[in-house]
Design a protein around this motif. Structure first.
Motif, PDB file in Angstrom:
ATOM      1  N   ILE A  90      30.922  50.295  49.786  1.00 37.02           N
ATOM      2  CA  ILE A  90      30.712  48.955  49.228  1.00 37.02           C
ATOM      3  C   ILE A  90      29.238  48.750  48.895  1.00 37.02           C
ATOM      4  N   GLU A  91      28.363  49.169  49.813  1.00 35.59           N
ATOM      5  CA  GLU A  91      26.924  49.030  49.576  1.00 35.59           C
ATOM      6  C   GLU A  91      26.484  49.852  48.358  1.00 35.59           C
ATOM      7  N   ILE A  92      27.021  51.040  48.213  1.00 30.87           N
ATOM      8  CA  ILE A  92      26.691  51.871  47.054  1.00 30.87           C
ATOM      9  C   ILE A  92      27.169  51.215  45.769  1.00 30.87           C
ATOM     10  N   ALA A  93      28.397  50.656  45.797  1.00 29.00           N
ATOM     11  CA  ALA A  93      28.979  50.037  44.609  1.00 29.00           C
ATOM     12  C   ALA A  93      28.226  48.788  44.177  1.00 29.00           C
ATOM     13  N   GLN A  94      27.426  48.236  45.066  1.00 30.45           N
ATOM     14  CA  GLN A  94      26.581  47.094  44.701  1.00 30.45           C
ATOM     15  C   GLN A  94      25.284  47.544  44.033  1.00 30.45           C
ATOM     16  N   LEU A 183      29.816  39.926  49.034  1.00 33.33           N
ATOM     17  CA  LEU A 183      30.079  40.346  47.660  1.00 33.33           C
ATOM     18  C   LEU A 183      30.961  41.588  47.645  1.00 33.33           C
ATOM     19  N   THR A 184      32.161  41.461  47.091  1.00 33.51           N
ATOM     20  CA  THR A 184      33.087  42.581  46.988  1.00 33.51           C
ATOM     21  C   THR A 184      33.281  42.936  45.513  1.00 33.51           C
ATOM     22  N   PRO A 185      32.925  44.142  45.096  1.00 32.54           N
ATOM     23  CA  PRO A 185      33.136  44.536  43.701  1.00 32.54           C
ATOM     24  C   PRO A 185      34.611  44.424  43.314  1.00 32.54           C
ATOM     25  N   GLU A 186      34.876  44.176  42.031  1.00 31.11           N
ATOM     26  CA  GLU A 186      36.246  43.971  41.569  1.00 31.11           C
ATOM     27  C   GLU A 186      37.090  45.241  41.619  1.00 31.11           C
TER      28      GLU A 186
END
Length: 236
Positions: A90-94, A183-186
């Protein structure tokens, strides 16, 4: 063997040598390495296992995730994160664009973090324990917390913990306890077991539910997990 060093079983997977396959990046859980993925079927794609790094002094989880991105050499990658590896994913995807992020036995935001972790934010007694003691407690409680079902699973888990870097484990535990992501990516897809004792299913809004799946279901529900990963990857 230090868990921050890549594990090599001495056998090369022929799929990993075939660069015609699409790369899928895997991030293992806290105190684990790529061995936890060994029962998954990688038909049609090439698994790339992100290797844990030694955390820097007082390093934030965001900074740590950024350093791991240097191991990703594709634009818009697909990332599969297990447990703590899902939090890192999740952290990477942000920080970079991703095609899909697949979480297994993990959590995508602080609403899915159980209360007993949050209590330790206000009473951080875990910071007082030597890293070696935390690792010993992990070994003592692993069978119940991770729902290990067979002798082979328990043996593998003991081997993995024996290779675990105690300093990394203590840092990672603190990061999970203090993770306050909103914050959660879609493009996140979540696979979760109904019997998970680390991240209870009652708190998780998963996309795919695995009946009776515990925190170690990547091993003892490998066929089902493999099919779900393939379904997500092949979806639009």
């Amino acid at each position: 063997m230090d868990m921050l060093e890549p594990h090599n079983s001495g056998k090369e997977d022929s799929q990993e040598l075939n660069f015609d396959y699409k790369k899928i990046y895997f991030i293992s859980g806290l105190g684990a390495d790529q061995r936890v993925f060994q029962k998954l079927k990688f038909s049609g794609y090439q698994p790339i296992h992100i290797q844990w790094l030694e955390p820097e002094i007082n390093e934030s989880i965001s900074s740590y995730a950024h350093r791991l991105t240097t191991q990703i050499d594709l634009e818009n990658p697909i990332i599969v994160g297990l447990s703590f590896g899902g939090i890192i994913a999740i952290e990477i995807a942000q920080q970079i664009s991703t095609e899909k992020v697949i979480l297994i036995s993990s959590t995508k935001n602080q609403q899915e973090i159980p209360g007993y972790f949050k209590i330790l934010r206000w009473l951080p007694v875990h910071r007082l324990f030597p890293a070696g003691l935390l690792l010993w407690l992990g070994k003592l409680l692993a069978s119940w917390f991770f729902s290990l079902e067979t002798i082979d699973e328990k043996k593998l888990f003991r081997l993995i913990l024996a290779d675990t870097n105690p300093r990394f484990m203590k840092w990672a535990i603190d990061q999970v306890i203090n993770w306050k992501n909103e914050l959660t990516p879609e493009n996140v897809y979540q696979i979760h077991g109904t019997s998970d004792r680390i991240f209870p299913s009652r708190l998780v809004r998963e996309d795919f539910q695995v009946s009776q799946g515990g925190h170690f279901m990547v091993m003892n529900r490998a066929e089902q997990i493999s099919n779900l990963i393939a379904k997500i990857i092949e979806s639009g």
